[in-house]
Design a protein around this motif. Structure first.
Motif, PDB file in Angstrom:
ATOM      1  N   GLU A  46       0.881  -1.311   0.064  1.00  0.00           N
ATOM      2  CA  GLU A  46       0.092   0.123  -0.050  1.00  0.00           C
ATOM      3  C   GLU A  46       0.850   1.394   0.030  1.00  0.00           C
ATOM      4  OE1 GLU A  46      -2.156   0.221   3.527  1.00  0.00           O
ATOM      5  OE2 GLU A  46      -0.253  -0.382   4.883  1.00  0.00           O
ATOM      6  N   ALA A  47       0.180   2.259  -0.343  1.00  0.00           N
ATOM      7  CA  ALA A  47       0.890   3.738  -0.442  1.00  0.00           C
ATOM      8  C   ALA A  47       0.000   4.673   0.060  1.00  0.00           C
ATOM      9  CB  ALA A  47       1.426   4.016  -1.629  1.00  0.00           C
ATOM     10  N   TYR A  48       0.114   5.633   0.785  1.00  0.00           N
ATOM     11  CA  TYR A  48      -0.575   6.671   1.452  1.00  0.00           C
ATOM     12  C   TYR A  48       0.273   8.070   1.380  1.00  0.00           C
ATOM     13  CZ  TYR A  48      -3.324   3.361   4.005  1.00  0.00           C
ATOM     14  OH  TYR A  48      -4.319   2.122   4.287  1.00  0.00           O
ATOM     15  N   HIS A  49      -0.273   9.092   0.927  1.00  0.00           N
ATOM     16  CA  HIS A  49       0.281  10.499   0.877  1.00  0.00           C
ATOM     17  C   HIS A  49       0.764  10.610   2.306  1.00  0.00           C
ATOM     18  CE1 HIS A  49      -0.672  11.186  -3.290  1.00  0.00           C
ATOM     19  NE2 HIS A  49      -2.062  10.775  -3.103  1.00  0.00           N
ATOM     20  N   THR A  50       1.893  11.234   2.184  1.00  0.00           N
ATOM     21  CA  THR A  50       2.467  11.589   3.582  1.00  0.00           C
ATOM     22  C   THR A  50       2.190  13.045   3.656  1.00  0.00           C
ATOM     23  OG1 THR A  50       4.529  10.352   3.177  1.00  0.00           O
ATOM     24  CG2 THR A  50       4.602  11.842   4.868  1.00  0.00           C
ATOM     25  N   PRO A  51       1.560  13.452   4.947  1.00  0.00           N
ATOM     26  CA  PRO A  51       1.116  14.693   5.294  1.00  0.00           C
ATOM     27  C   PRO A  51       2.325  15.790   5.208  1.00  0.00           C
ATOM     28  CG  PRO A  51       0.171  13.315   6.629  1.00  0.00           C
ATOM     29  CD  PRO A  51       1.011  12.522   5.976  1.00  0.00           C
ATOM     30  N   ASP A  52       2.030  17.027   4.943  1.00  0.00           N
ATOM     31  CA  ASP A  52       2.936  18.107   5.304  1.00  0.00           C
ATOM     32  C   ASP A  52       3.122  18.168   6.744  1.00  0.00           C
ATOM     33  OD1 ASP A  52       2.939  18.775   2.571  1.00  0.00           O
ATOM     34  OD2 ASP A  52       1.709  20.330   2.685  1.00  0.00           O
ATOM     35  N   GLY A  53       4.439  18.261   7.059  1.00  0.00           N
ATOM     36  CA  GLY A  53       4.718  18.145   8.670  1.00  0.00           C
ATOM     37  C   GLY A  53       5.328  16.926   9.180  1.00  0.00           C
ATOM     38  N   VAL A  54       4.964  15.887   8.333  1.00  0.00           N
ATOM     39  CA  VAL A  54       5.554  14.530   8.689  1.00  0.00           C
ATOM     40  C   VAL A  54       7.005  14.121   7.950  1.00  0.00           C
ATOM     41  CG1 VAL A  54       4.953  12.135   9.051  1.00  0.00           C
ATOM     42  CG2 VAL A  54       3.225  13.867   9.393  1.00  0.00           C
ATOM     43  N   ASP A  55       8.073  14.228   8.637  1.00  0.00           N
ATOM     44  CA  ASP A  55       9.150  13.592   7.831  1.00  0.00           C
ATOM     45  C   ASP A  55       9.134  12.449   7.688  1.00  0.00           C
ATOM     46  OD1 ASP A  55      10.823  12.302  10.158  1.00  0.00           O
ATOM     47  OD2 ASP A  55      10.157  13.752  11.291  1.00  0.00           O
ATOM     48  N   ASP A  56       9.917  11.939   6.564  1.00  0.00           N
ATOM     49  CA  ASP A  56      10.002  10.531   6.101  1.00  0.00           C
ATOM     50  C   ASP A  56      10.458   9.493   7.018  1.00  0.00           C
ATOM     51  OD1 ASP A  56       9.170  11.323   3.646  1.00  0.00           O
ATOM     52  OD2 ASP A  56      11.346  11.196   2.634  1.00  0.00           O
ATOM     53  N   ARG A  57      11.359   9.745   7.955  1.00  0.00           N
ATOM     54  CA  ARG A  57      11.854   9.007   8.988  1.00  0.00           C
ATOM     55  C   ARG A  57      10.555   8.762  10.241  1.00  0.00           C
ATOM     56  NH1 ARG A  57      17.432  10.968  11.440  1.00  0.00           N
ATOM     57  NH2 ARG A  57      18.998   9.677  10.104  1.00  0.00           N
ATOM     58  N   THR A  58       9.753   9.635  10.310  1.00  0.00           N
ATOM     59  CA  THR A  58       8.814   9.508  11.218  1.00  0.00           C
ATOM     60  C   THR A  58       7.798   8.557  10.447  1.00  0.00           C
ATOM     61  OG1 THR A  58       8.919  11.317  12.406  1.00  0.00           O
ATOM     62  CG2 THR A  58       6.733  10.408  12.391  1.00  0.00           C
ATOM     63  N   ALA A  59       7.332   9.052   9.000  1.00  0.00           N
ATOM     64  CA  ALA A  59       6.236   8.141   8.193  1.00  0.00           C
ATOM     65  C   ALA A  59       6.618   6.761   7.997  1.00  0.00           C
ATOM     66  CB  ALA A  59       6.033   9.025   6.860  1.00  0.00           C
TER      67      ALA A  59
ATOM     68  N   ALA B 298      -0.415  17.086  12.993  1.00  0.00           N
ATOM     69  CA  ALA B 298      -0.944  18.191  13.989  1.00  0.00           C
ATOM     70  C   ALA B 298      -0.299  18.251  15.325  1.00  0.00           C
ATOM     71  CB  ALA B 298      -2.290  17.718  14.261  1.00  0.00           C
ATOM     72  N   SER B 299       1.032  17.433  15.469  1.00  0.00           N
ATOM     73  CA  SER B 299       1.597  17.403  16.621  1.00  0.00           C
ATOM     74  C   SER B 299       0.914  17.000  17.936  1.00  0.00           C
ATOM     75  CB  SER B 299       2.334  18.838  17.149  1.00  0.00           C
ATOM     76  OG  SER B 299       3.068  19.234  16.114  1.00  0.00           O
ATOM     77  N   GLN B 300      -0.026  16.061  17.711  1.00  0.00           N
ATOM     78  CA  GLN B 300      -0.876  15.598  18.891  1.00  0.00           C
ATOM     79  C   GLN B 300      -0.573  14.119  18.922  1.00  0.00           C
ATOM     80  OE1 GLN B 300      -4.857  16.651  16.546  1.00  0.00           O
ATOM     81  NE2 GLN B 300      -5.509  16.482  18.767  1.00  0.00           N
ATOM     82  N   LEU B 301       0.439  13.630  18.390  1.00  0.00           N
ATOM     83  CA  LEU B 301       1.077  12.203  18.395  1.00  0.00           C
ATOM     84  C   LEU B 301       2.406  12.320  18.023  1.00  0.00           C
ATOM     85  CD1 LEU B 301      -0.724   8.828  17.761  1.00  0.00           C
ATOM     86  CD2 LEU B 301       1.656   9.240  17.233  1.00  0.00           C
TER      87      LEU B 301
ATOM     88  N   ASP C  91      -4.565   6.963   8.066  1.00  0.00           N
ATOM     89  CA  ASP C  91      -4.946   8.395   7.849  1.00  0.00           C
ATOM     90  C   ASP C  91      -4.978   9.153   8.886  1.00  0.00           C
ATOM     91  OD1 ASP C  91      -4.605   8.323   5.148  1.00  0.00           O
ATOM     92  OD2 ASP C  91      -6.742   7.614   4.897  1.00  0.00           O
ATOM     93  N   GLU C  92      -5.860   8.738   9.789  1.00  0.00           N
ATOM     94  CA  GLU C  92      -5.936   9.591  11.206  1.00  0.00           C
ATOM     95  C   GLU C  92      -4.705   9.391  12.098  1.00  0.00           C
ATOM     96  OE1 GLU C  92      -7.869  11.409  14.238  1.00  0.00           O
ATOM     97  OE2 GLU C  92      -8.130  11.288  12.371  1.00  0.00           O
ATOM     98  N   ILE C  93      -3.849   8.501  12.205  1.00  0.00           N
ATOM     99  CA  ILE C  93      -2.580   8.280  13.000  1.00  0.00           C
ATOM    100  C   ILE C  93      -1.665   9.688  12.062  1.00  0.00           C
ATOM    101  CG2 ILE C  93      -0.709   7.049  13.276  1.00  0.00           C
ATOM    102  CD1 ILE C  93      -2.476   4.872  13.770  1.00  0.00           C
ATOM    103  N   ALA C  94      -1.484   9.501  10.891  1.00  0.00           N
ATOM    104  CA  ALA C  94      -0.728  10.640  10.163  1.00  0.00           C
ATOM    105  C   ALA C  94      -1.065  11.894  10.462  1.00  0.00           C
ATOM    106  CB  ALA C  94      -0.522   9.993   8.824  1.00  0.00           C
TER     107      ALA C  94
END
Length: 311
Positions: A118-131, A275-278, A267-270
């Motif tokens: 699978e592939a999901y779009h990485t949200p702005d504000g999430v770096d690749d290491r975290t994603a 949003a810096s909530q997790l 999607d919700e976790i990303a």
């Protein structure tokens, strides 16, 4: 046209970290309905080395030799096959590619939806290491929490709270409004507090320590390591339908894994990360050439948070 080669971790035999090696292989090509991703980071999970440890276990996951290694990845789409919509070259993405993620390139189905492909779009504000840490652990935590269905009136005991799944489960449980008691070693207490859990040391006498910490009792439990938390929760009076395991199996207690989660969970976790909530604590990162050292650390089960391989 000259064939493009790429680096990938490959196994020519099943076993421990000692069988892992980096090889030059032909770069995979995106077919119809697929996208190719130039991987920048791959997150490690216990299941990576568990399912390649021996032939019988590998066969249960549909793996045969030679095979790759790792499932979580993040990077940039660099090739789009026919009949693909929603992705274009240059899109930042993350997702799962079962036992082939620690590689310069992975090919996945654009209309995936399983952690294996699978592939999901990485949200702005999430770096690749975290994603690259989100897919397996995030899916598994969401699936386990769905079983026990926490709310603001709950106190949940989470066993293995500082591990890769635990860091997600603790924070998602807190977001749901629950009070969280997390088991770990004595040295992990401050780490667990930072996540939002009240730490308690695992091992003999766990039930008594939980009673002292929570005189009103716990109402739910997640066992993210083995079965100790299950038996403790039962001793504390938690009904089986409010206990969930992900690694051990106990008759009468529901189990969950990443396949139980929905795409919307990821999607919700990303979104929460963006949003810096997790937050996702990353204990260490390694270059691909040090894959054996990375897996040895992962397999030690002493990791607080996640381990990432950089490509």
């Amino acid at each position: 046209m000259q064939e493009q080669n790429s680096k990938a971790v490959r196994l020519e035999s099943f076993g421990g970290p000692e069988v892992l090696g980096v090889q030059e292989i032909p770069a995979p090509q995106a077919g119809p309905g697929q996208v190719r991703v130039r991987v920048s980071a791959a997150g490690l999970n216990p299941m990576d080395w568990f399912m390649t440890a021996d032939a019988d276990t590998a066969a249960r996951f549909g793996l045969s030799l030679p095979t790759g290694f790792g499932t979580d990845y993040a990077g940039v789409v660099d090739q789009v096959g026919d009949e693909v919509s929603g992705f274009v070259p240059g899109d930042r993405v993350f997702g799962g590619a079962l036992s082939r993620a620690v590689a310069e390139f992975v090919v996945v189905d654009a209309a995936g939806g399983t952690a294996a492909n699978e592939a999901y779009h990485t949200p702005d504000g999430v770096d690749d290491r975290t994603a690259a840490t989100l897919t397996i652990a995030g899916r598994t935590a969401a699936a386990a929490l769905a079983v026990v269905n926490l709310g603001p009136d709950d106190t949940v005991l989470i066993g293995g709270a500082g591990g890769g799944v635990g860091v997600f489960a603790v924070q998602l449980a807190r977001i749901a409004g629950a009070r969280v008691v997390g088991t770990g070693s004595a040295t992990s207490a401050d780490f667990l507090r930072d996540l939002g859990a009240e730490p308690v040391t695992y091992g003999d006498g766990l039930a008594d320590r939980v009673r002292a910490l929570v005189p009103g009792g716990v109402t739910a439990a997640l066992d993210l390591h083995g079965t100790e938390t299950v038996h403790t929760a039962r001793e504390l009076g938690v009904p089986d339908d409010r206990i969930c395991t992900i690694a051990g199996q106990v008759d009468g207690v529901p189990a969950a894994n990443g396949a139980s989660a929905t795409p919307s969970d990821l999607d919700e976790i990303a979104r929460l990360v963006a949003a810096s909530q997790l937050r996702v604590p990353i204990e260490a990162s390694f270059p691909i050439k040090e894959i054996r050292e990375a897996v040895e650390l992962q397999a030690s089960r002493r990791v607080k948070g996640k381990i990432v391989v950089d490509l």
